[in-house]
Write a protein that holds these residues in place. Structure first.
Motif, PDB file in Angstrom:
ATOM      1  N   ALA A 299       0.816  -1.203   0.000  1.00  0.00           N
ATOM      2  CA  ALA A 299       0.000   0.000   0.000  1.00  0.00           C
ATOM      3  C   ALA A 299       0.856   1.261   0.000  1.00  0.00           C
ATOM      4  O   ALA A 299       2.026   1.249   0.381  1.00  0.00           O
ATOM      5  CB  ALA A 299      -0.913   0.012   1.217  1.00  0.00           C
TER       6      ALA A 299
ATOM      7  N   CYS B 121      -3.976   0.657  -2.271  1.00  0.00           N
ATOM      8  CA  CYS B 121      -3.412  -0.636  -1.874  1.00  0.00           C
ATOM      9  C   CYS B 121      -3.715  -1.674  -2.935  1.00  0.00           C
ATOM     10  O   CYS B 121      -4.761  -1.604  -3.604  1.00  0.00           O
ATOM     11  CB  CYS B 121      -3.997  -1.048  -0.533  1.00  0.00           C
TER      12      CYS B 121
ATOM     13  N   CYS C 197      -5.234  -5.692   2.088  1.00  0.00           N
ATOM     14  CA  CYS C 197      -5.461  -4.256   2.193  1.00  0.00           C
ATOM     15  C   CYS C 197      -6.388  -3.944   3.355  1.00  0.00           C
ATOM     16  O   CYS C 197      -7.289  -4.726   3.666  1.00  0.00           O
ATOM     17  CB  CYS C 197      -6.058  -3.722   0.888  1.00  0.00           C
TER      18      CYS C 197
END
Length: 121
Positions: A34, A50, A102
């Motif tokens: 990310a 991300c 993420c």
């Protein structure tokens, strides 16, 4: 594990920049990489964009349609293409990696040193 960012700098509003993050020593079948950003006064860094190992992506609402995250596995590099930049995009940008997904990257995961992006009006 080492993450090294590059590509920051000063750009006028409406312009573009591409950030790069080269990862070394990080291997995992399942991962998330990310870009976070931080400005003075923020309580915590904002996860801006991300990408998961399955190719799925996440973007914070304020950058959707303007930023694109991508990965070149052969080069161990993650990119953040930033278009239509606004003064409010001015921040320190950090690359981070985790053996996770993420929205689940934490301070004890892997982080780069950060790079400054300044967007002038």
């Amino acid at each position: 594990v080492q993450l090294v960012e590059s590509g920051g700098g000063l750009v006028q509003a409406g312009g573009s920049l591409r950030l790069s993050c080269v990862a070394s020593g990080f291997t995992s079948d399942d991962y998330a990489i990310a870009w976070f950003r931080e400005t003075p006064g923020m309580e915590e860094r904002e996860e801006t964009a991300c990408i998961n190992s399955d190719g799925s992506t996440y973007y914070v609402d304020s950058v959707k349609g303007r930023f694109t995250i991508s990965i070149n596995n052969a080069k161990n590099t993650v990119y953040l293409q930033m278009n239509s930049l606004k003064p409010e995009d001015t921040a320190d940008y950090y690359c981070a990696a985790a053996r996770s997904t993420c929205r689940h990257i934490y301070p004890d995961d892997y982080w780069g040193m950060g790079i400054q992006v300044t967007v002038s009006s």
